[in-house]
Each structure stands twice: as structure tokens, then as C-alpha cells.
Design a protein around this motif. Structure first.
Motif, PDB file in Angstrom:
ATOM      1  N   GLY A   1       2.776   4.243   8.450  1.00 55.00           N
ATOM      2  CA  GLY A   1       3.345   3.051   7.819  1.00 55.00           C
ATOM      3  C   GLY A   1       4.197   3.377   6.608  1.00 55.00           C
TER       4      GLY A   1
ATOM      5  N   ALA B   1       3.345   1.655  -0.151  1.00 58.17           N
ATOM      6  CA  ALA B   1       2.240   2.615  -0.203  1.00 58.17           C
ATOM      7  C   ALA B   1       2.602   3.879   0.579  1.00 58.17           C
TER       8      ALA B   1
ATOM      9  N   GLU C   1       6.469   5.528  11.441  1.00 52.37           N
ATOM     10  CA  GLU C   1       6.842   4.127  11.151  1.00 52.37           C
ATOM     11  C   GLU C   1       7.387   3.482  12.422  1.00 52.37           C
ATOM     12  N   ARG C   2       6.920   2.259  12.664  1.00 52.16           N
ATOM     13  CA  ARG C   2       7.291   1.599  13.934  1.00 52.16           C
ATOM     14  C   ARG C   2       8.741   1.114  13.942  1.00 52.16           C
TER      15      ARG C   2
ATOM     16  N   MET D   1       7.048  -4.532   4.262  1.00 44.48           N
ATOM     17  CA  MET D   1       7.370  -5.963   4.074  1.00 44.48           C
ATOM     18  C   MET D   1       8.598  -6.111   3.174  1.00 44.48           C
TER      19      MET D   1
ATOM     20  N   VAL E   1      11.456  -9.213   1.719  1.00 48.78           N
ATOM     21  CA  VAL E   1      10.880  -9.585   0.417  1.00 48.78           C
ATOM     22  C   VAL E   1      11.900  -9.451  -0.730  1.00 48.78           C
TER      23      VAL E   1
ATOM     24  N   GLY F   1      12.248  -8.059  -3.558  1.00 53.53           N
ATOM     25  CA  GLY F   1      11.938  -8.060  -4.993  1.00 53.53           C
ATOM     26  C   GLY F   1      10.660  -7.275  -5.243  1.00 53.53           C
TER      27      GLY F   1
ATOM     28  N   CYS G   1       7.378  -6.802  -7.329  1.00 50.16           N
ATOM     29  CA  CYS G   1       6.432  -7.351  -8.295  1.00 50.16           C
ATOM     30  C   CYS G   1       5.404  -6.265  -8.590  1.00 50.16           C
TER      31      CYS G   1
ATOM     32  N   GLY H   1       2.026   3.497  15.944  1.00 47.24           N
ATOM     33  CA  GLY H   1       0.685   4.063  16.006  1.00 47.24           C
ATOM     34  C   GLY H   1      -0.132   3.215  16.966  1.00 47.24           C
TER      35      GLY H   1
ATOM     36  N   ASP I   1      -4.720  -0.486  10.532  1.00 48.23           N
ATOM     37  CA  ASP I   1      -4.808  -0.173  11.975  1.00 48.23           C
ATOM     38  C   ASP I   1      -5.569   1.129  12.222  1.00 48.23           C
TER      39      ASP I   1
ATOM     40  N   GLY J   1       6.698 -12.361   7.293  1.00 50.00           N
ATOM     41  CA  GLY J   1       6.044 -11.662   6.175  1.00 50.00           C
ATOM     42  C   GLY J   1       4.541 -11.881   6.188  1.00 50.00           C
TER      43      GLY J   1
ATOM     44  N   ARG K   1      -1.878  -2.737   0.827  1.00 52.61           N
ATOM     45  CA  ARG K   1      -2.506  -4.069   0.875  1.00 52.61           C
ATOM     46  C   ARG K   1      -3.777  -4.109   1.709  1.00 52.61           C
TER      47      ARG K   1
ATOM     48  N   ARG L   1      -1.909  -6.620  -3.957  1.00 51.99           N
ATOM     49  CA  ARG L   1      -1.205  -6.316  -2.712  1.00 51.99           C
ATOM     50  C   ARG L   1       0.283  -6.144  -2.939  1.00 51.99           C
TER      51      ARG L   1
ATOM     52  N   SER M   1       4.044  -4.807  -4.486  1.00 55.98           N
ATOM     53  CA  SER M   1       4.594  -3.451  -4.343  1.00 55.98           C
ATOM     54  C   SER M   1       4.092  -2.471  -5.396  1.00 55.98           C
TER      55      SER M   1
HETATM   56  C1  LIG Z   1       6.697 -13.271   2.293  1.00 56.27           C
HETATM   57  C2  LIG Z   1       6.218 -12.250   1.333  1.00 56.27           C
HETATM   58  C3  LIG Z   1       6.742 -12.219   0.066  1.00 56.27           C
HETATM   59  C4  LIG Z   1       6.331 -11.236  -0.826  1.00 56.27           C
HETATM   60  N1  LIG Z   1       6.912 -11.173  -2.052  1.00 56.27           N
HETATM   61  C5  LIG Z   1       6.709 -10.070  -2.799  1.00 56.27           C
HETATM   62  C6  LIG Z   1       7.515  -9.818  -3.939  1.00 56.27           C
HETATM   63  O1  LIG Z   1       8.380 -10.610  -4.310  1.00 56.27           O
HETATM   64  N2  LIG Z   1       7.309  -8.657  -4.602  1.00 56.27           N
HETATM   65  C7  LIG Z   1       6.359  -7.749  -4.213  1.00 56.27           C
HETATM   66  O2  LIG Z   1       6.225  -6.701  -4.838  1.00 56.27           O
HETATM   67  N3  LIG Z   1       5.580  -7.987  -3.160  1.00 56.27           N
HETATM   68  C8  LIG Z   1       5.748  -9.103  -2.441  1.00 56.27           C
HETATM   69  N4  LIG Z   1       5.002  -9.298  -1.310  1.00 56.27           N
HETATM   70  C9  LIG Z   1       3.895  -8.370  -1.006  1.00 56.27           C
HETATM   71  C10 LIG Z   1       4.358  -7.006  -0.568  1.00 56.27           C
HETATM   72  O3  LIG Z   1       5.599  -7.025   0.051  1.00 56.27           O
HETATM   73  C11 LIG Z   1       3.367  -6.328   0.357  1.00 56.27           C
HETATM   74  O4  LIG Z   1       2.069  -6.672   0.071  1.00 56.27           O
HETATM   75  C12 LIG Z   1       3.579  -4.838   0.284  1.00 56.27           C
HETATM   76  O5  LIG Z   1       4.798  -4.530   0.898  1.00 56.27           O
HETATM   77  C13 LIG Z   1       2.442  -4.105   0.940  1.00 56.27           C
HETATM   78  O6  LIG Z   1       2.778  -2.752   1.014  1.00 56.27           O
HETATM   79  P1  LIG Z   1       2.062  -1.791   2.017  1.00 56.27           P
HETATM   80  O7  LIG Z   1       2.770  -0.487   1.908  1.00 56.27           O
HETATM   81  O8  LIG Z   1       0.603  -1.842   1.809  1.00 56.27           O
HETATM   82  O9  LIG Z   1       2.280  -2.430   3.469  1.00 56.27           O
HETATM   83  P2  LIG Z   1       3.554  -3.032   4.194  1.00 56.27           P
HETATM   84  O10 LIG Z   1       4.634  -3.323   3.247  1.00 56.27           O
HETATM   85  O11 LIG Z   1       3.040  -4.107   5.056  1.00 56.27           O
HETATM   86  O12 LIG Z   1       4.052  -1.820   5.092  1.00 56.27           O
HETATM   87  C14 LIG Z   1       3.340  -1.398   6.224  1.00 56.27           C
HETATM   88  C15 LIG Z   1       4.267  -0.550   7.079  1.00 56.27           C
HETATM   89  O13 LIG Z   1       3.538  -0.012   8.142  1.00 56.27           O
HETATM   90  C16 LIG Z   1       4.249  -0.188   9.356  1.00 56.27           C
HETATM   91  N5  LIG Z   1       3.248  -0.294  10.423  1.00 56.27           N
HETATM   92  C17 LIG Z   1       2.237  -1.200  10.501  1.00 56.27           C
HETATM   93  N6  LIG Z   1       1.477  -0.961  11.579  1.00 56.27           N
HETATM   94  C18 LIG Z   1       2.020   0.118  12.189  1.00 56.27           C
HETATM   95  C19 LIG Z   1       1.678   0.839  13.367  1.00 56.27           C
HETATM   96  N7  LIG Z   1       0.613   0.508  14.114  1.00 56.27           N
HETATM   97  N8  LIG Z   1       2.456   1.877  13.712  1.00 56.27           N
HETATM   98  C20 LIG Z   1       3.546   2.216  12.958  1.00 56.27           C
HETATM   99  N9  LIG Z   1       3.907   1.573  11.842  1.00 56.27           N
HETATM  100  C21 LIG Z   1       3.145   0.541  11.463  1.00 56.27           C
HETATM  101  C22 LIG Z   1       5.034  -1.454   9.155  1.00 56.27           C
HETATM  102  O14 LIG Z   1       6.162  -1.503  10.001  1.00 56.27           O
HETATM  103  C23 LIG Z   1       5.416  -1.336   7.681  1.00 56.27           C
HETATM  104  O15 LIG Z   1       6.616  -0.626   7.506  1.00 56.27           O
HETATM  105  C24 LIG Z   1       5.354 -10.290  -0.422  1.00 56.27           C
HETATM  106  C25 LIG Z   1       4.822 -10.333   0.847  1.00 56.27           C
HETATM  107  C26 LIG Z   1       5.237 -11.301   1.725  1.00 56.27           C
HETATM  108  C27 LIG Z   1       4.672 -11.305   3.092  1.00 56.27           C
END
Ligand SMILES: Cc1cc2nc3c(=O)[nH]c(=O)nc-3n(C[C@H](O)[C@H](O)[C@H](O)COP(=O)(O)OP(=O)(O)OC[C@H]3O[C@@H](n4cnc5c(N)ncnc54)[C@H](O)[C@@H]3O)c2cc1C
Length: 449
Positions: A25, A29, A48-49, A56, A62, A64, A66, A138, A176, A309, A386, A399, A401
Motif C-alpha cells: 500500500g 504510511a 500498490e494496486r 486516499m 483528498v 490536502g 492534515c 495484494g 488486508d 474516499g 489508518r 488517521r 496524513s
Molecule cells: C474523503 C476523505 C477526505 C480526507 N481528507 C483528508 C485531508 O484533508 N487531509 C488528510 O491528511 N487526510 C484526509 N483524509 C484521511 C487520509 O487521506 C487517510 O486516512 C490517509 O490517506 C490514510 O493513509 P494510509 O497510508 O494509512 O492509507 P491509504 O491512504 O488508504 O492508502 C492505502 C494504499 O494501499 C493501497 N492498497 C489497499 N489495499 C491494497 C491491496 N490489497 N493491494 C495493493 N494495494 C492496496 C491503496 O490503493 C492505497 O494506495 C481524508 C480521507 C477521506 C476518505
């Protein structure tokens, strides 16, 4: 009669490669985890898929950041540092990083352009010699023993393959990998309720002078429209300009099931329905903006993102779960790996509810403990982002960024130390982890109350 299941024949899988660290992913993170592990000299693969990084932040539009900042006793400060500084500098060099803006008069956030973020993240990983496998979903794991992952199985256009790793970091957002490996996890608020998803969208052709500070006036316009019988999926619209002031992002939709509960981001049928409903709500809200908000008359929807999202699905249970109380009381932990300054932002049915630590009386951030990225039952796995170990309320804050970057860098550093010392991830020296993080620029939030 329709068959309820069908048996897939057993088959041998080609091994795509063997790595010290495999990251599933490429969100905030995963970017921090893969870049940091590779920068520490570990042979690293990012799986990455999609065909781009950002999670996100790009895939769900997204646009921006935060949680990079906190309100520290009344002063706005960037409190997330380390590998993310390199990423931010790269986005800025591409002309895609806005100056931080103040949200709710209380905390800073920072907008970016999706294209610049994608390119900067590619360069960051490749610049540190991480390998990237895009378009790879994955799909499962092969275990060595009950508690050790041998390989991640990926589905790609060139077929199904196995990726062997010494340590795996689950940055899938949905946990996952942890779930396939048998690590315990939780969902939602204990009654099945998860944070509601949103279909983001961006507008182009906004007249910035006429729109002014539309984010302060649009909620009142929505209230007036509601009084006339117009229905909105939720309150708490976030309508803000990007770096180019004719381009704006809109965060206002909300996807629910017929029973009113949130769409589950791990259910293919619910996701499918959510994508369609999300785009329908986008067009409906855009019509309202065009009709009633000054400055939006000549705007058009330039983008609906590749996916809905998703804010919350699985949260993998570790020895400690960051709680809402920890966020609100600015808790300290001896095993801090960095900090979170974002408040609780609960996307509940029809609304967004905010809860803040005392501002300016408090330091405005809590520590994030190493224990929240350590899953149970699986020895060579870390979980960052997250889907890390948090309560439903804690996850409503940490959760975003900023803290996800923190967890990713910490997970990679912990993996590096475990490999270097041939020790269990649960037994590495926390002091050594903290020293390594600080050496590489991270801020652990120590020495301030
Ligand atoms: C609508 C919305 C608005 C938001 N607004 C903000 C904001 O303004 N500012 C902010 O900082 N945060 C915001 N957030 C929160 C933030 O974007 C996420 O919580 C954050 O991106 C989480 O990061 P992560 O790396 O844990 O996971 P994610 O960003 O969810 O990344 C997970 C990655 O793993 C990949 N993946 C998942 N499953 C698989 C698989 N089985 N095989 C291969 N790849 C896979 C996905 O494609 C993705 O690229 C928002 C979220 C949403 C939904």
C-alpha cells in the motif's frame, strides 16, 4: 441451481523477488515506510494496486495534508518531520504545494496538487532505491508457521506471483495483509458503525474574487437551501481553493447503506454502490454551488477521483490502542515514535463532529506509541497508517496524513533494527528506535508539556 462456491485448483506461483522489507500500500504510511526502509539500506518493495502513490491523498482526491501541524500553546507549528520533509520539498519543487492555511481558526492544513504529489512520491522512493510494483493487488499470504508470513501473493497483469519478505509492513489502510495473516482486528465503534466515506471532487473555473472565503459562507447557504426543502447528504462542507485559486476541492458527500450505516470499504458490492452514489451526489452538490454560491457560476467539475474516499475499515489490534482520550488530553508515552496534532474529526451520519484538545492551554498534540503499530500473533508484521491500533475515536484523529507518515517511518526503522539485531519486532530497543528516528529528522514530541 446456482453453485455457492467453486474449487480453485492448487498451483505453484512464480516468485517475483525476495526482499528485506515488503510494504503493501502506497498511501502516506506506505510512502514513508518504503522510502525510509530503502534509505536505511534495506532491499525494499512497494506493492500498490494503482499506477501511482498517495493512497486516499491521490486515489480519493483528498488533495490536502492534515496532521502535519499542531497548535502548540497557541502557536502553529509543523510537528511531523523526517522523511516527509523530503517529500514536501519535492512536491514544492514541482510547484504543487500550497502554503499552510488555518482551518477553524485553530490548526493548519496544507493543500497540494495531486499530479505533483504522485511524481514527488515516485521520485522519493526511487531516489532511495526502493522498488515499486504498481498495478499489483495484494491478494493473500503464504505463512511459514502460524505466526510468520513467508510471502505476499499479488495479482498482476502478468499473472499471480509471490513476493517473499523478511518483514512485511501493512500500509493497505484496510489491514488486508494483517487480516490474511490472522492478526486480530476491530471494526467501527463497537456497534458496527464506521466513519462514513466521501466522494471528493474538484472544480475548475472558479472566480476566486467572487468566491472569496466561500468556505465560511457556504454552510449558511446550505442551511437556507435546506429550509426551502433542498436535501444534502451531510453538513460540514469543506470547500477550499487549491494552489491555483481557480481550482477548488469539495468534501461534502456521504455514502450510506439503505439502513443508514456507513458503506464498508472492504465489501466489493457496497463499494460499487458507493462509487455510483458518490458521483450522483457530486453532480447534485455542484448544481447547488453553481446556482447559489457566488464565484461558482462558470465552474465545472474537473475531476471525480479514481475511488470513493474510505476513512475507516479494519483497525489491527496491538498491545496499545490510541484512544480519543489520548488525543484530547495530549497523552505522552515512553515509547513515542512521533506525534499527532489533528483533533477528533468524526464523520457521523449526516454531519462531521469535531473535538479538540484545549487550545491554547495544551501543547496540542499526543504522542503516538510504538505499540500501536505492532500487531498481535504475527511476528514479522508491522501495521502503519489508518489501520493501526487505535480505538474508533482515536482513529477519527490519527488517521490523517501527518500521523500516517509518522507511523510509516517508525515501522521501517523498527524493521531495520529488528533485521540488524536479528531480534523480534516486539523486542527491539525502543531507545534505539527513538534515536534512529531522531537521527533521521523525526520529531518525537519530547520535552514539552
Ligand atoms: C474523503 C476523505 C477526505 C480526507 N481528507 C483528508 C485531508 O484533508 N487531509 C488528510 O491528511 N487526510 C484526509 N483524509 C484521511 C487520509 O487521506 C487517510 O486516512 C490517509 O490517506 C490514510 O493513509 P494510509 O497510508 O494509512 O492509507 P491509504 O491512504 O488508504 O492508502 C492505502 C494504499 O494501499 C493501497 N492498497 C489497499 N489495499 C491494497 C491491496 N490489497 N493491494 C495493493 N494495494 C492496496 C491503496 O490503493 C492505497 O494506495 C481524508 C480521507 C477521506 C476518505
Amino acid at each position: 441451481m446456482t453453485a455457492r462456491s467453486i474449487r480453485e485448483p492448487e498451483r505453484d506461483l512464480p516468485v517475483r523477488g525476495e526482499y528485506d522489507v515488503v510494504v503493501l500500500g502506497g498511501g502516506p504510511a506506505g510512502i514513508a515506510a518504503a522510502a525510509s526502509a530503502a534509505a536505511l539500506g534495506r532491499k525494499t518493495l512497494m506493492v500498490e494496486r494503482y499506477g501511482f502513490l498517495g493512497g486516499m491523498g491521490t486515489a480519493a482526491g483528498v488533495t490536502g495534508f492534515c496532521g502535519l501541524h499542531a497548535n502548540v500553546h497557541g502557536e502553529h507549528r509543523q510537528v511531523v518531520h523526517g522523511i516527509v520533509d523530503d517529500l514536501l520539498a519535492r512536491i514544492d519543487r514541482l510547484g504543487g504545494l500550497n502554503k499552510p492555511h488555518v482551518a477553524f481558526g485553530k490548526i493548519q492544513a496544507q493543500a497540494y496538487d495531486t499530479a505533483a504529489y504522485k511524481c514527488a512520491a515516485d521520485d522519493l522512493l526511487l531516489g532511495h532505491n526502493a522498488e515499486i510494483l504498481f498495478h499489483a493487488l495484494g491478494a493473500g499470504v503464504v505463512m511459514d508457521a502460524d505466526d510468520t508470513i513467508r510471502a505476499l501473493i499479488v495479482e498482476t497483469k502478468s499473472g499471480r506471483a509471490a513476493v517473499i519478505g523478511r518483514i512485511f509492513i501493512d500500509c493497505s489502510g484496510d489491514g488486508d495483509l494483517a487480516a490474511w495473516a490472522g492478526a486480530p482486528f476491530e471494526r467501527g465503534d463497537g456497534h458496527g458503525g464506521m466513519l462514513y466515506p466521501t466522494m471528493m471532487f474538484r472544480l475548475n473555473g472558479v472566480d476566486p474574487a467572487a468566491a472569496g472565503e466561500a468556505w465560511t459562507t457556504i454552510p449558511a447557504l446550505m442551511d437556507e437551501a435546506e429550509a426551502r426543502g433542498v436535501m444534502f447528504p451531510r453538513k460540514g462542507a469543506i470547500v477550499r481553493p487549491q494552489k491555483n485559486p481557480i481550482e477548488w476541492r469539495v468534501n461534502v458527500t456521504q455514502m450510506k447503506k439503505p439502513d443508514g450505516s456507513a458503506i464498508d470499504g472492504t465489501d466489493a458490492d457496497e463499494l460499487s454502490a458507493g462509487e455510483v452514489e458518490g458521483r450522483r451526489q457530486v453532480m447534485q452538490f455542484f448544481e447547488f454551488l453553481k446556482r447559489e454560491a457566488p464565484g461558482f457560476q462558470n465552474a465545472y467539475v474537473v475531476d471525480t477521483p479514481p475511488q470513493l474516499g474510505i476513512r475507516e475499515t479494519r483497525r489491527v489490534t496491538g498491545p496499545y490502542a490510541l484512544s480519543g482520550d489520548d488525543v484530547l488530553t495530549c497523552a505522552s508515552f515512553p515509547d513515542t515514535i512521533g506525534v499527532n496534532g489533528w483533533p477528533i474529526e468524526a464523520h457521523n451520519a449526516g454531519n462531521v463532529e469535531w473535538k479538540w484538545p484545549p487550545i491554547p492551554q495544551s501543547r496540542g498534540f499526543c504522542h503516538l506509541p510504538y505499540r500501536m503499530i505492532l500487531p498481535q500473533k504475527v511476528s514479522n508484521l508491522l501495521v502503519a497508517g489508518r489501520c493501526a491500533s487505535m480505538t474508533h475515536e482515536g482513529q477519527s484523529a490519527a488517521r490523517v496524513s501527518g500521523p500516517c507518515f509518522v507511523m510509516g517511518q517508525a515501522a521501517a526503522s523498527a524493521a531495520h533494527l529488528a533485521l540488524a539485531g536479528n531480534s523480534e519486532l516486539s523486542e527491539i530497543s525502543v531507545e534505539a528506535l527513538q534515536a534512529l528516528l531522531e537521527k533521521n529528522g523525526a520529531y518525537l514530541g519530547r520535552g514539552i508539556n
